[in-house]
Design a protein around this motif. Structure first.
Motif, PDB file in Angstrom:
ATOM      1  N   ASP A   3       0.837  -1.204   0.000  1.00  0.00           N
ATOM      2  CA  ASP A   3       0.000   0.000   0.000  1.00  0.00           C
ATOM      3  C   ASP A   3       0.873   1.256   0.000  1.00  0.00           C
ATOM      4  OD1 ASP A   3      -2.020  -1.782   0.143  1.00  0.00           O
ATOM      5  OD2 ASP A   3      -2.522  -1.411   2.255  1.00  0.00           O
ATOM      6  N   GLU A  62       3.760   1.580  -1.114  1.00  0.00           N
ATOM      7  CA  GLU A  62       4.379   1.749  -2.431  1.00  0.00           C
ATOM      8  C   GLU A  62       3.375   2.383  -3.383  1.00  0.00           C
ATOM      9  OE1 GLU A  62       6.220  -1.772  -4.032  1.00  0.00           O
ATOM     10  OE2 GLU A  62       7.663  -0.461  -5.033  1.00  0.00           O
ATOM     11  N   GLU A  63       2.133   1.930  -3.312  1.00  0.00           N
ATOM     12  CA  GLU A  63       1.040   2.483  -4.115  1.00  0.00           C
ATOM     13  C   GLU A  63       0.966   4.000  -3.919  1.00  0.00           C
ATOM     14  OE1 GLU A  63      -2.332   0.821  -6.481  1.00  0.00           O
ATOM     15  OE2 GLU A  63      -0.622  -0.094  -5.466  1.00  0.00           O
ATOM     16  N   LEU A  64       1.110   4.419  -2.669  1.00  0.00           N
ATOM     17  CA  LEU A  64       1.022   5.845  -2.341  1.00  0.00           C
ATOM     18  C   LEU A  64       2.290   6.621  -2.706  1.00  0.00           C
ATOM     19  CD1 LEU A  64      -0.696   5.576   1.160  1.00  0.00           C
ATOM     20  CD2 LEU A  64      -1.679   6.546  -0.930  1.00  0.00           C
ATOM     21  N   GLY A  65       3.288   5.902  -3.177  1.00  0.00           N
ATOM     22  CA  GLY A  65       4.516   6.583  -3.569  1.00  0.00           C
ATOM     23  C   GLY A  65       5.416   6.963  -2.405  1.00  0.00           C
ATOM     24  N   LEU A  66       5.249   6.316  -1.286  1.00  0.00           N
ATOM     25  CA  LEU A  66       6.069   6.662  -0.130  1.00  0.00           C
ATOM     26  C   LEU A  66       7.333   5.809  -0.034  1.00  0.00           C
ATOM     27  CD1 LEU A  66       3.233   7.203   2.491  1.00  0.00           C
ATOM     28  CD2 LEU A  66       4.467   8.907   1.132  1.00  0.00           C
ATOM     29  N   ARG A  71       9.739   2.696  -2.385  1.00  0.00           N
ATOM     30  CA  ARG A  71       9.915   2.028  -3.669  1.00  0.00           C
ATOM     31  C   ARG A  71      11.013   0.993  -3.509  1.00  0.00           C
ATOM     32  NH1 ARG A  71      14.410   3.700  -6.141  1.00  0.00           N
ATOM     33  NH2 ARG A  71      15.534   5.264  -4.943  1.00  0.00           N
ATOM     34  N   ARG A 111      12.609  -2.350   0.550  1.00  0.00           N
ATOM     35  CA  ARG A 111      12.080  -1.055   0.154  1.00  0.00           C
ATOM     36  C   ARG A 111      12.920   0.081   0.727  1.00  0.00           C
ATOM     37  NH1 ARG A 111       7.544  -3.624  -0.763  1.00  0.00           N
ATOM     38  NH2 ARG A 111       7.349  -4.201  -2.907  1.00  0.00           N
ATOM     39  N   THR A 118      10.880   6.994  -0.479  1.00  0.00           N
ATOM     40  CA  THR A 118      11.005   8.001  -1.545  1.00  0.00           C
ATOM     41  C   THR A 118      11.095   9.366  -0.874  1.00  0.00           C
ATOM     42  OG1 THR A 118       8.650   8.356  -1.629  1.00  0.00           O
ATOM     43  CG2 THR A 118       9.537   6.653  -3.074  1.00  0.00           C
ATOM     44  N   SER A 169       8.830  11.676  -0.944  1.00  0.00           N
ATOM     45  CA  SER A 169       7.575  11.890  -0.210  1.00  0.00           C
ATOM     46  C   SER A 169       7.576  11.092   1.080  1.00  0.00           C
ATOM     47  CB  SER A 169       6.366  11.479  -1.044  1.00  0.00           C
ATOM     48  OG  SER A 169       6.650  11.486  -2.408  1.00  0.00           O
ATOM     49  N   GLY A 170       8.161   9.916   1.031  1.00  0.00           N
ATOM     50  CA  GLY A 170       8.259   9.095   2.233  1.00  0.00           C
ATOM     51  C   GLY A 170       9.031   9.813   3.320  1.00  0.00           C
TER      52      GLY A 170
END
Lengths: 344, 344
Positions: free
Chosen positions: B50, B52-56, B58, B66, B69, B71-72
């Motif tokens: 989830d 990863e889906e949100l781009g937090l 990768r 993981r 990112t 944003s994370g």
DNA sequence: CTTTAGCACTCTGACGGGACGAGTGCTAAC
DNA sequence: GTTAGCACTCGTCCCGTCAGAGTGCTAAAG
């Protein structure tokens, strides 16, 4: 060492130049083509074997070409190198960038930038040793309740000020008196001479209990203390070294940069160049400092009024274009001297 | 973004902290052990998917763990981070190293060193913007035939001198007159205010043909010109960045160092932090400058007499120990302010 | 519906062998 | 003294293999 045959010399020269050019170990084949002598690779190999015997070249591994050793470079720069005379437009350009209006610190900074820009290596210039320069005058200005500004004029280009914390308030008039007194006593004298006399007077005056003079002398002492900074240098263009293939390893690079930050050791090295007139070159481990392992240092001292007061130079990989760098360092030293000596 | 479940938050936090700790992509297994939640790796994987889906987060490649990112990291520092309060001994040590006796330039240099030493990253401090500071007084001293030394006292800690080339010789008395005149007119005024009035007076005085005043004003104008340096900063501890695994590539490193040399762009970035009160953080590409790609910048402004006059901070890899760096930057800003404001 | 175990799948990195190229050293002939 | 020829040695590049790590999916358990 002098018993190198002409042929061996030619080959060492060609080999070194080639290696400097493209950084690859040089094999007998290229050398045969490159050196101008009309010899087959096999013959070349024989001669090169002799050079290896003498410790002037070595091969990184069994079947690679040859690379100059430190001694090899030494022979190269000492006896084989044909320095390119600097073309005049270059000299003009150099001169122009060191306009004489700036103050000393600026000049040094600019000279350093200049060296690094032109050579695409790191430029280094020591700040002028001012301990042999003379004191032109001293001024004290009241700053606030218990602070006094001392202005120390060393010469036309060099002024320093320092802020003194005093025990009590001093009026403008008092400070003026101090200045006058000190200027009468010390103006025109060498800094270290001033220091010496100062201490002597200080002892004497304490006994005679002349409060005013004592205070003036104490102040002067403080100022000299702050003004007598240790020697220092200005470095420029370190980033140029990051382009050099020899330093592709971050660890190496870091060592080097940390040495630059330390300053002490580098300064020690530069000090050795002060005596020597003209361009001096340290190749690799010759410097005695192992953080400069694969580096060479090309230096020249610069003078003011005939006295050597600083050193400037270039730091780069042993594999640098000496024939280009040497005249540049030489010329820059002369130009900097001219800029510092101009009294307009 | 706020619709992150508690569990997802916990995991993002654990993941980021872990990644910051050892720089390796974090897999579900370690996370299961690390996060404190009693969940199996499989469950973790679902949640992470989830994120990863949100781009937090990768994954660098198919079967690696993981990595946060940008944003994370943003979410991490904004909402998840628990900053360690600085222990008092540390604050004391910091305070001690910024003793108030030094002048401004020294203080800035020291603060920069301090930041880099304590964080083991690069410290950066802008020189105080002096255009809003007031002129305490001006002095002129004769230096040589056609040179005059101008001393500009800005405040107790900040004195500047510049050497003027004059058209003719001026006597001590004349220069004294100039000083007196200018001090009467301008002492205590803001520098830009002084500048403005100066130009106005200059126009006016030219008409009345009062030679003396005109010259005095012209000199003052020259001094102000040289004194109003553009903004600048002091960087320290760049070598620390060479130890960081993110910058093991010399090319990257070089880009970064060249950006440091350029100064313009970095200054632009720092300027953006002036308005913002308190600690501000730029993560990776957020800065808008791509040479700071894998870098983060943690800054805090510092003030004198309530006005923000500079910014200080730390530059390091995005993967830095924010919870440690943030309070350090914050404290250093306060300490520097205290040092600059102390009027003893 | 959430959690978990199991399993197949994928990718990286380390290791090892073979082909290739570069360059040497030696020897024998010119 | 010079050169051609040749065997030999390395280093590098290019696979192919293998173990390890971690994932996604599915199906079962709570």
């Amino acid at each position: 060492m002098a018993e190198l045959t002409e042929r061996a010399q030619t080959l060492l020269k060609a080999l070194t130049e080639r290696y400097i050019r493209d950084g690859q170990p040089v094999g007998s084949r290229v050398l045969a083509r490159d050196a101008g002598l009309n010899l087959s690779p096999a013959t070349i190999r024989n001669v090169i074997a002799d050079l290896e015997e003498l410790g002037l070249v070595r091969s990184p591994h069994t079947s690679a070409g040859r690379v100059p050793t430190v001694s090899g470079y030494r022979v190269f720069v000492d006896t084989l190198l044909s320095v390119q005379p600097l073309d005049n437009s270059m000299v003009g350009a150099l001169k122009q960038s060191l306009d004489t209006t700036a103050d000393t610190k600026d000049l040094v900074q600019k000279a350093s930038n200049l060296l690094s820009d032109v050579t695409r290596l790191a430029g280094i210039v020591t700040l002028p040793q001012r301990k042999h320069s003379s004191l032109q005058r001293v001024e004290f200005l009241p700053l606030s309740e218990k602070k006094v500004l001392a202005v120390l004029v060393l010469d036309d280009k060099e002024v320093r000020n320092s802020i003194l914390n005093t025990a009590r308030h001093y009026s403008s008039a008092e400070l003026q008196q101090f200045s006058n007194f000190l200027n009468a006593q010390f103006a025109g004298k060498d800094l270290d001479e001033v220091r010496e006399k100062l201490l002597a007077e200080l002892r004497e005056t304490r006994e005679t209990l002349d409060r005013m003079m004592a205070t003036a002398l104490e102040m002067a002492d403080q100022v000299l203390g702050t003004a007598e900074q240790g020697s220092d240098y200005v470095l420029a263009g370190q980033t140029n070294l990051m382009g050099v293939t020899e330093f592709c390893d971050v660890g190496r690079l870091r060592q080097l940069f940390e040495a630059f930050n330390e300053k002490k050791e580098i300064l020690g090295l530069l000090d050795q160049c002060v005596e020597n007139e003209g361009v001096q070159i340290f190749i690799g481990e010759e410097s005695g400092y192992q953080m400069l392992d694969e580096c060479s240092l090309v230096t020249a001292p610069y003078t003011v009024k005939g006295k050597v007061i600083g050193v400037l130079g270039v730091i780069g990989p042993t594999r640098m274009a000496y024939e280009r760098v040497i005249p540049i360092v030489d010329a820059t030293a002369r130009i900097l001297r001219a800029a510092l000596n101009s009294q307009d």
